[in-house]
Design a protein around this motif. Structure first.
Motif, PDB file in Angstrom:
ATOM      1  N   GLY A  71      69.718  11.823  25.436  1.00  0.00           N
ATOM      2  CA  GLY A  71      69.361  10.435  25.140  1.00  0.00           C
ATOM      3  C   GLY A  71      68.091  10.324  24.317  1.00  0.00           C
ATOM      4  O   GLY A  71      68.015   9.530  23.364  1.00  0.00           O
ATOM      5  N   LEU A  85      67.677   8.483  20.695  1.00  0.00           N
ATOM      6  CA  LEU A  85      66.669   7.436  20.461  1.00  0.00           C
ATOM      7  C   LEU A  85      65.717   7.836  19.331  1.00  0.00           C
ATOM      8  O   LEU A  85      65.322   7.007  18.510  1.00  0.00           O
ATOM      9  CB  LEU A  85      65.887   7.166  21.755  1.00  0.00           C
ATOM     10  N   TYR A 111      60.242   4.461  28.286  1.00  0.00           N
ATOM     11  CA  TYR A 111      60.580   5.643  29.089  1.00  0.00           C
ATOM     12  C   TYR A 111      59.671   6.838  28.754  1.00  0.00           C
ATOM     13  O   TYR A 111      59.290   7.041  27.598  1.00  0.00           O
ATOM     14  CB  TYR A 111      62.031   6.005  28.784  1.00  0.00           C
ATOM     15  N   THR A 116      59.762  10.054  28.132  1.00  0.00           N
ATOM     16  CA  THR A 116      59.939  10.997  27.016  1.00  0.00           C
ATOM     17  C   THR A 116      59.695  10.320  25.663  1.00  0.00           C
ATOM     18  O   THR A 116      59.312  10.981  24.698  1.00  0.00           O
ATOM     19  CB  THR A 116      61.360  11.604  27.005  1.00  0.00           C
ATOM     20  N   TYR A 152      57.485  14.850  30.283  1.00  0.00           N
ATOM     21  CA  TYR A 152      57.027  14.010  31.401  1.00  0.00           C
ATOM     22  C   TYR A 152      55.581  14.367  31.735  1.00  0.00           C
ATOM     23  O   TYR A 152      55.189  15.525  31.643  1.00  0.00           O
ATOM     24  CB  TYR A 152      57.921  14.194  32.621  1.00  0.00           C
TER      25      TYR A 152
HETATM   26  C1  PLP Z   1      67.621   9.057  30.578  1.00  0.00           C
HETATM   27  C2  PLP Z   1      66.908   8.060  29.770  1.00  0.00           C
HETATM   28  C3  PLP Z   1      66.406   8.360  28.514  1.00  0.00           C
HETATM   29  C4  PLP Z   1      66.403   9.744  27.943  1.00  0.00           C
HETATM   30  O1  PLP Z   1      67.553  10.403  28.077  1.00  0.00           O
HETATM   31  P1  PLP Z   1      67.612  12.012  28.178  1.00  0.00           P
HETATM   32  O2  PLP Z   1      69.046  12.242  28.031  1.00  0.00           O
HETATM   33  O3  PLP Z   1      67.078  12.396  29.519  1.00  0.00           O
HETATM   34  O4  PLP Z   1      66.791  12.557  27.076  1.00  0.00           O
HETATM   35  C5  PLP Z   1      65.817   7.358  27.796  1.00  0.00           C
HETATM   36  N1  PLP Z   1      65.697   6.129  28.292  1.00  0.00           N
HETATM   37  C6  PLP Z   1      66.145   5.795  29.502  1.00  0.00           C
HETATM   38  C7  PLP Z   1      65.981   4.406  30.019  1.00  0.00           C
HETATM   39  C8  PLP Z   1      66.773   6.753  30.286  1.00  0.00           C
HETATM   40  O5  PLP Z   1      67.224   6.433  31.481  1.00  0.00           O
END
Ligand code: PLP
Length: 432
Positions: free
Chosen positions: A99, A103, A125, A127, A367
């Motif tokens: 994810g 993004l 979030y 990351t 994180y």
């Molecule tokens: C899980 C998540 C991400 C990032 O996704 P990953 O697959 O862990 O990199 C970004 N935003 C939100 C709200 C998420 O729940």
């Protein structure tokens, strides 16, 4: 039947009082579960209709090698996603690692040096903070001269319209709205709320692009953010839309001009969507998408079950047990490191894979505090499968999600309760 149920649970180490408590909670949730099934029914038809309209065929499941030119399975799957999300185009690829990667591609595709990104819903979030450069990081948007502004939510999690208005300026190019709360204590947003926010922002600056981080939100409601004005939605295939079967991947759906820019960022200028072999992965992406509505329903039921189990024992829960769901995440404030460890150990021990392991906190990339994760999943790190994670910091919230089937989710939650009792964090006499 009843005796059989008690026997099999007790074989799994769950005491009678916990089973009984679980049964009581379950029967109180019948109407809520009926509503979830209805949503799943509507979304199931939405998915099947899209597959039919796009003429998904047996040949679509075959995949390509090498450059992946003329990959009809990939192209058709992208068309199907575009149908489901009511957009002009989509990018759905195994080469999108997760994810965060999806993004990142979406952000880089739209923003250029001198542009500004706005989050009108507070801190994004974890990351993404490094992607944007809120926390210094090599390769961040900040390094490329892209600035960032944020309007925090009001204390009751509602939008601070005055602050948002004041944050929009001539540089604002892209607005990012995170549907799910992530590791935060705010509420996740319903699609209707996101729609109101988009309307407000476009009223001030009509040509700004709106991107929604749709992680954990897909198929929870019968509409998606792109039905209410979002220009782009972004998510992970090892969450809701992969239906537990997709072994990797991410998606972006939105306006054609934006998706083309995303494709160029993912591959290369000049190549865009035309390359990207799918090897053997397509059957899992198709079938996972087909399963996604009911899998999401199972995860929702598990979340609601957990909220009811813990709320009645005096723990705070977000969202509250009886509130309308905007995503599949359930946060429970356990209040101590010990609580987190017991809960996560209970989930891990109830998993189909790696049930013999004990989860511990580690410094996960991206994180800023140690994170403990319980996941005994078929797909590593999949959080549509029953899983729990918790940053080791105040107020010691565990964020728990998934469950490919409700019976498994229920067992997992009952097991956490059993572990909490064994650690003395919940008193057996309070189960009533
Ligand atoms: C899980 C998540 C991400 C990032 O996704 P990953 O697959 O862990 O990199 C970004 N935003 C939100 C709200 C998420 O729940």
């Amino acid at each position: 039947m009843r005796e059989e149920l008690y026997n099999i649970y007790s074989k799994s180490g769950i005491r009678g009082s916990v089973i009984e408590y679980g049964e009581k909670i379950c029967s109180s949730l019948k109407d809520t579960f009926d509503d979830i099934d209805r949503t799943a029914e509507i979304n199931q038809l939405k998915v099947v209709n899209a597959m039919q309209e796009c003429r998904a065929s047996e040949a679509c499941l075959l995949g390509t090698t090498g450059y992946g030119y003329n990959d009809i399975g990939r192209d058709t799957l992208e068309e199907i996603y575009a149908h489901i999300f009511n957009t002009e185009a989509a990018l759905v690829r195994p080469s999108i690692s997760c994810g965060t990667h999806a993004l990142t591609i979406a952000l880089r595709s739209v923003l250029r040096p001198g542009d500004e990104l706005l989050s009108p819903v507070g801190l994004p979030y974890d990351t993404l903070q490094e992607v944007i450069g809120i926390r210094e990081s090599v390769g961040s948007l900040k390094e490329f001269g892209i600035s960032y502004r944020q309007a925090d939510l009001l204390p009751d999690s509602s939008f601070d319209y005055d602050a948002i208005k004041a944050s929009i300026n001539e540089k604002t190019k892209l607005v990012t709205i995170q549907r799910s709360k992530g590791y935060d204590s705010r509420n996740s947003f319903l699609v209707e709320q996101i729609g109101e926010l988009i309307k407000f922002i476009k009223g001030i600056k009509p040509d700004v692009y709106i991107m929604v981080d749709n992680c954990y939100g897909e198929f929870v409601q019968t509409i998606e953010p792109t039905d209410v004005g979002a220009d782009m939605v972004v998510g992970s295939l090892i969450k809701n839309p992969g239906g537990g079967l997709a072994p990797m991947g991410g998606y972006i759906a939105g306006k054609k001009e934006l998706i083309e820019k995303c494709a160029v960022m993912l591959t290369s200028p000049g190549l865009g969507k035309e390359v990207g072999a799918t090897l053997d992965i397509l059957p899992k992406l198709y079938q996972g998408l087909f399963m996604a509505p009911t899998i999401t329903a199972a995860a929702l039921k598990t979340a609601i079950f957990a909220a009811n189990i813990y709320e009645k024992l005096g723990f705070s829960t977000h969202p509250l047990a009886n509130s309308k769901r905007a995503d599949i995440i359930q946060a429970i404030t356990l209040g101590s490191e010990e609580g987190i460890k017991s809960f996560c150990a209970g989930i891990q021990a109830a998993s189909p894979i790696d049930s013999h392991l004990t989860p511990e906190g580690w410094d996960m990339p991206g994180y800023d505090s140690p994170v403990i994760m319980a996941a005994g999943a078929f797909v590593s790190g999949s959080s549509i499968e029953l899983s729990a994670d918790a940053p080791m910091r105040e107020p010691y919230n565990v964020y728990f999600q998934g469950g490919l089937t409700f019976p498994h989710g229920k067992y997992g939650i009952l097991n956490t309760l059993e572990y909490m009792i064994q650690s003395g964090l919940v008193k057996e006499k309070d189960l009533c």
